[in-house]
Design an enzyme around this catalytic site. Structure first.
Site, PDB file in Angstrom:
ATOM      1  N   HIS A 209      -5.661  -5.995   4.242  1.00  0.00           N
ATOM      2  CA  HIS A 209      -4.684  -4.909   4.282  1.00  0.00           C
ATOM      3  C   HIS A 209      -4.031  -4.854   5.663  1.00  0.00           C
ATOM      4  O   HIS A 209      -4.723  -4.731   6.682  1.00  0.00           O
ATOM      5  CB  HIS A 209      -5.361  -3.565   3.995  1.00  0.00           C
ATOM      6  CG  HIS A 209      -5.811  -3.422   2.570  1.00  0.00           C
ATOM      7  ND1 HIS A 209      -5.181  -2.580   1.675  1.00  0.00           N
ATOM      8  CD2 HIS A 209      -6.820  -4.019   1.889  1.00  0.00           C
ATOM      9  CE1 HIS A 209      -5.785  -2.656   0.499  1.00  0.00           C
ATOM     10  NE2 HIS A 209      -6.782  -3.525   0.610  1.00  0.00           N
TER      11      HIS A 209
ATOM     12  N   CYS B 267       0.841  -1.191   0.000  1.00  0.00           N
ATOM     13  CA  CYS B 267       0.000   0.000   0.000  1.00  0.00           C
ATOM     14  C   CYS B 267       0.879   1.246   0.000  1.00  0.00           C
ATOM     15  O   CYS B 267       1.793   1.375   0.821  1.00  0.00           O
ATOM     16  CB  CYS B 267      -0.906  -0.017   1.220  1.00  0.00           C
ATOM     17  SG  CYS B 267      -1.874   1.495   1.441  1.00  0.00           S
ATOM     18  N   GLU B 268       0.611   2.150  -0.910  1.00  0.00           N
ATOM     19  CA  GLU B 268       1.450   3.329  -1.021  1.00  0.00           C
ATOM     20  C   GLU B 268       1.225   4.334   0.108  1.00  0.00           C
ATOM     21  O   GLU B 268       2.028   5.251   0.284  1.00  0.00           O
ATOM     22  CB  GLU B 268       1.222   4.016  -2.367  1.00  0.00           C
ATOM     23  CG  GLU B 268      -0.177   4.593  -2.549  1.00  0.00           C
ATOM     24  CD  GLU B 268      -0.389   5.152  -3.946  1.00  0.00           C
ATOM     25  OE1 GLU B 268      -1.098   6.160  -4.064  1.00  0.00           O
ATOM     26  OE2 GLU B 268       0.149   4.568  -4.920  1.00  0.00           O
ATOM     27  N   HIS B 269       0.165   4.174   0.889  1.00  0.00           N
ATOM     28  CA  HIS B 269      -0.119   5.130   1.964  1.00  0.00           C
ATOM     29  C   HIS B 269       0.739   4.895   3.203  1.00  0.00           C
ATOM     30  O   HIS B 269       1.191   5.846   3.841  1.00  0.00           O
ATOM     31  CB  HIS B 269      -1.602   5.067   2.341  1.00  0.00           C
ATOM     32  CG  HIS B 269      -2.509   5.503   1.244  1.00  0.00           C
ATOM     33  ND1 HIS B 269      -3.823   5.085   1.128  1.00  0.00           N
ATOM     34  CD2 HIS B 269      -2.286   6.309   0.172  1.00  0.00           C
ATOM     35  CE1 HIS B 269      -4.374   5.624   0.050  1.00  0.00           C
ATOM     36  NE2 HIS B 269      -3.468   6.366  -0.536  1.00  0.00           N
TER      37      HIS B 269
ATOM     38  N   GLN C  98      -5.515  -0.718  -3.769  1.00  0.00           N
ATOM     39  CA  GLN C  98      -6.256  -1.832  -4.367  1.00  0.00           C
ATOM     40  C   GLN C  98      -7.209  -1.355  -5.452  1.00  0.00           C
ATOM     41  O   GLN C  98      -7.345  -2.002  -6.502  1.00  0.00           O
ATOM     42  CB  GLN C  98      -7.018  -2.585  -3.275  1.00  0.00           C
ATOM     43  CG  GLN C  98      -7.799  -3.782  -3.783  1.00  0.00           C
ATOM     44  CD  GLN C  98      -8.570  -4.483  -2.680  1.00  0.00           C
ATOM     45  OE1 GLN C  98      -8.319  -4.242  -1.499  1.00  0.00           O
ATOM     46  NE2 GLN C  98      -9.501  -5.338  -3.048  1.00  0.00           N
TER      47      GLN C  98
END
Length: 217
Positions: free
Chosen positions: A173, A103-105, A145
């Site tokens: 996640h 996840c890029e966050h 996603q």
């Protein structure tokens, strides 16, 4: 457990502009830069990067990152380039493609299954393993996603020339399981539908085939 209504609600969402899927990174992979960044990160959380258990960690992460983010240097056109001369325009479905992404966050992993269906144009049938490889191309990038699901469907339409495509992903996640709300049993399901598969009869056939998968019952 995902119900049919939950699935179709996502599929009926309004069409949005297609997100880009660049095939090449803006700059080459920099292993030394990764090592420096990891060392600084360890120092910043209060650790000693020179202690026995951590002294080789920057090097390990640099080597792992080159594999985990290998999709940044891969082009979906190359994956879908080899096609078979098969005179069919019937629905093709491949279920339960396992993948891992980041996840890029929060730069934490998410993982799950992708289910793909497409209607090929004449003489544009691709090998089944190529569909799994296509998923990995987009999974092996910093991702969310929702965007990854759309990118897979758009690549089938744009690069393969499919008449229709449906992609459903079902994921856990780590940013929800390890931190924040700490919901370890929560699943996120996203979908993207393109072309002829927006029609109710073909979409229903694809959903029936995909929803027979035990993981989605």
């Amino acid at each position: 457990m995902m119900t049919m209504s939950e699935t179709t609600e996502g599929i009926e969402s309004s069409r949005s502009p297609r997100p880009p899927y660049p095939s090449c990174p803006s700059r080459p992979f920099d292993a030394d830069g990764v090592k420096r960044a990891v060392r600084l990160y360890l120092q910043s959380i209060g650790e000693d990067p020179d202690r026995e258990g951590l002294k080789d960690t920057p090097d390990r992460i640099a080597r792992a990152s080159q594999e985990i983010f290998s999709g940044m240097s891969q082009n979906p056109r190359d994956v879908l380039g080899a096609r078979f001369n098969v005179a069919t325009e019937d629905l093709v479905v491949v279920r339960d493609i396992e993948f891992y992404s980041v996840c890029e966050h929060h730069l934490l992993p998410f993982h799950g299954l992708a289910h793909i269906g497409y209607i090929p144009d004449k003489n544009r049938v691709v090998g089944l393993s190529k569909l799994a490889r296509l998923v990995q191309v987009f999974a092996h990038r910093p991702q969310i996603q929702e965007r990854m699901t759309q990118q897979i469907a758009d690549a089938l339409m744009d690069e393969l020339g499919a008449k229709g495509a449906i992609v459903i992903t079902d994921c856990e996640h780590m940013c929800m399981s390890m931190r924040g709300v700490k919901e370890s049993q929560a699943r996120t399901v996203t979908s993207a539908v393109r072309g002829y598969l927006r029609q109710s009869d073909t979409r229903a056939e694809a959903l029936r085939l995909i929803l027979d998968a035990p993981q989605l019952r």
